[in-house]
Design an enzyme around this catalytic site. Structure first.
Site, short mmCIF file in Angstrom:
data_model
loop_
_atom_site.label_atom_id
_atom_site.label_comp_id
_atom_site.label_asym_id
_atom_site.label_seq_id
_atom_site.Cartn_x
_atom_site.Cartn_y
_atom_site.Cartn_z
N HIS A 196 -9.75 5.11 -13.26
CA HIS A 196 -8.87 4.98 -12.11
C HIS A 196 -9.18 6.13 -11.15
CE1 HIS A 196 -4.41 4.50 -10.65
NE2 HIS A 196 -5.28 4.46 -9.66
N ARG A 202 -6.55 13.31 -9.29
CA ARG A 202 -5.97 14.22 -10.30
C ARG A 202 -6.78 14.23 -11.59
NH1 ARG A 202 -0.54 11.00 -12.11
NH2 ARG A 202 -0.16 11.00 -9.88
N GLU A 223 -10.48 0.97 -11.42
CA GLU A 223 -9.07 0.77 -11.07
C GLU A 223 -8.80 1.53 -9.79
OE1 GLU A 223 -5.74 2.03 -13.55
OE2 GLU A 223 -6.81 1.00 -15.16
N THR A 254 0.40 4.65 -13.97
CA THR A 254 0.77 3.48 -13.19
C THR A 254 2.07 2.90 -13.75
OG1 THR A 254 -1.59 3.09 -13.07
CG2 THR A 254 -0.17 1.35 -12.23
N GLU A 304 -4.65 -8.72 -14.58
CA GLU A 304 -4.42 -7.89 -15.77
C GLU A 304 -2.91 -7.84 -15.97
OE1 GLU A 304 -6.21 -3.96 -16.04
OE2 GLU A 304 -4.61 -3.33 -17.40
N1 PXP Z 1 -4.35 -0.84 -17.21
C1 PXP Z 1 -3.96 -0.22 -16.08
C2 PXP Z 1 -3.94 -1.01 -14.82
C3 PXP Z 1 -3.62 1.15 -16.08
O1 PXP Z 1 -3.23 1.74 -14.94
C4 PXP Z 1 -3.71 1.85 -17.29
C5 PXP Z 1 -3.38 3.31 -17.31
O2 PXP Z 1 -4.34 4.06 -16.67
C6 PXP Z 1 -4.13 1.16 -18.45
C7 PXP Z 1 -4.42 -0.18 -18.37
C8 PXP Z 1 -4.25 1.84 -19.77
O3 PXP Z 1 -2.99 2.24 -20.20
P1 PXP Z 1 -2.87 3.21 -21.45
O4 PXP Z 1 -3.49 4.50 -21.06
O5 PXP Z 1 -1.38 3.29 -21.65
O6 PXP Z 1 -3.58 2.55 -22.58
#
Ligand code: PXP
Length: 400
Positions: A196, A202, A223, A254, A304
């Protein structure tokens, strides 16, 4: 929209037939053929030769023939007026062509389906060089929709390595490097890498994404929020896909799905820009059927599904309720021709139910894997997660 497949060739397995049906449906959705049906015949050289002789007065087999239903010369009569037409493909010829081109049979069959479909919608490469060029571009677009991103039926594990960058940024030095982490994840069996690129940078930096574009062997999913600078960065970089997410500076991670009702126009515009560069777009959305419908209308390739509320549920009843929302939304998305991924908050205890949802192709997981890696090493943490996800894929597609 549906593709009915008729198989008359011993090398077309049940699994390959499923893949081709999914591919044909995805292509039809991309072409806006939502109210149409096609029949797709996968057969032998002798049968193609017979069709070629009967309907085109040409001798010998060919690779693909298209029969629009507007024409009276169909080799099967239409069941109803919504039939777009029929495509007949010689698998024997496709095998020879795939060997000549040194590509997988599956990829050659994708191309033949794309070619046949475009003929059914009125393209004719024999009319002019311009039309041949347009048709070839459209074929590539359709093929991009179904290849590169998915090569089999397993539920894929895509790993988000942002947290590795978070640790690096805490010290402001060069380690640990998310690029190295991505390589280890891939070696341990991840099918994709997610990062992301936040507006405030950050964790992940531009340098990380640029290097990952060069080094990721599987698939790089970027992302991003729909901010101008980041959109331009993505258009230049051309990752394998982008996932649009809402982004607030104050949030720790997010927090919710995109508001695609309110932001429909803005998101549609971003999708248009990405599509023009052949970058498939996924929309990170809360699991509601309305969101699925809008995502399909504005041309997303994937959704997603946000699994955060399911993951955060504090008792079984709430968890079941949230799971049902995800399951229903996944089915709705698939019925609109969208491809379905899921993620956020998934961990070693809650992942299996989501992995078992029939239409979910890929799970995007970060925090749980990077956290476990502190104690068990990254490679082991990836293998442990993959082992939880994969048995469900096998159950699903073996028909058991
Ligand atoms: N999908 C999206 C769109 C996200 O923003 C994130 C977090 O960065 C994730 C998946 C993965 O989430 P987690 O880190 O809780 O597994």
């Amino acid at each position: 929209m549906s593709a009915t497949i008729l198989v008359n060739h011993p090398l077309i397995t049940h699994r390959l037939e499923f893949t081709l049906r999914l591919a044909a449906n995805t292509m039809m959705q991309h072409l806006g053929l939502n109210d149409q049906n096609i029949n797709l015949l996968l057969t032998t050289d002798p049968e193609l030769a017979e069709l070629n002789q009967t309907f085109r007065k040409k001798s010998g087999p060919t690779n693909v023939l298209s029969f629009p239903f507007q024409s009276t010369e169909s080799f099967l009569l239409p069941d109803n007026l919504e039939e777009l037409g029929e495509i007949a493909i010689s698998v024997d010829t496709a095998i020879r062509e795939s060997q000549d081109l040194k590509i997988r049979l599956q990829d050659r069959l994708y191309w033949l389906i794309a070619h046949g479909l475009l003929h059914l919608t009125g393209y004719d490469h024999e009319r002019s060089a311009q039309e041949a060029n347009d048709m070839s571009k459209s074929e590539q677009e359709l093929i991009n929709r179904v290849t590169k991103l998915r090569s089999d039926h397993m539920t894929h594990l895509a790993i988000n390595v942002d947290h590795v960058a978070t640790i690096r940024q805490a010290r402001g030095i060069t380690e640990p490097d998310p690029v190295t982490a991505a390589a280890i994840c891939e070696l341990a069996g991840a099918e994709g890498i997610v990062v992301h690129l936040r507006e405030d940078r950050r964790h992940i930096q531009d340098r990380d994404v640029t290097l990952l574009k060069e080094t990721v062997q599987t698939k790089l999913n970027l992302e991003m929020g729909a901010a101008k600078d980041i959109i331009n960065f993505a258009l230049n970089l051309k990752p394998d896909m982008v996932t649009l997410v809402p982004e607030k500076r104050q949030e720790l991670t997010t927090e919710g799905g995109l508001d695609i009702v309110k932001q429909k126009k803005k998101i549609a515009k971003t999708i248009e820009k990405m599509t023009a560069k052949n970058i498939p777009v996924s929309l990170f959305v809360d699991p509601s059927p309305t969101h699925m419908k809008i995502a399909a209308e504005i041309g997303a390739t994937f959704v997603e599904l946000h699994t955060g509320r399911y993951a955060d549920a504090t008792d079984e009843i709430m968890m079941d309720h949230e799971f049902e929302l995800i399951n229903t939304a996944a089915e709705a998305a698939s019925s609109y021709g969208l491809r379905v991924n899921a993620g956020h908050g998934l961990n070693y205890t809650n992942v299996q139910r989501i992995a078992a949802i029939d239409v979910v192709e890929e799970l995007s997981i970060g925090h749980a894997i990077i956290s476990r890696s502190v104690f068990s090493g990254l490679e082991q943490a990836v293998r442990d997660m993959a082992a939880l996800i994969r048995p469900y894929s096998h159950l699903r597609y073996d028909g058991s």
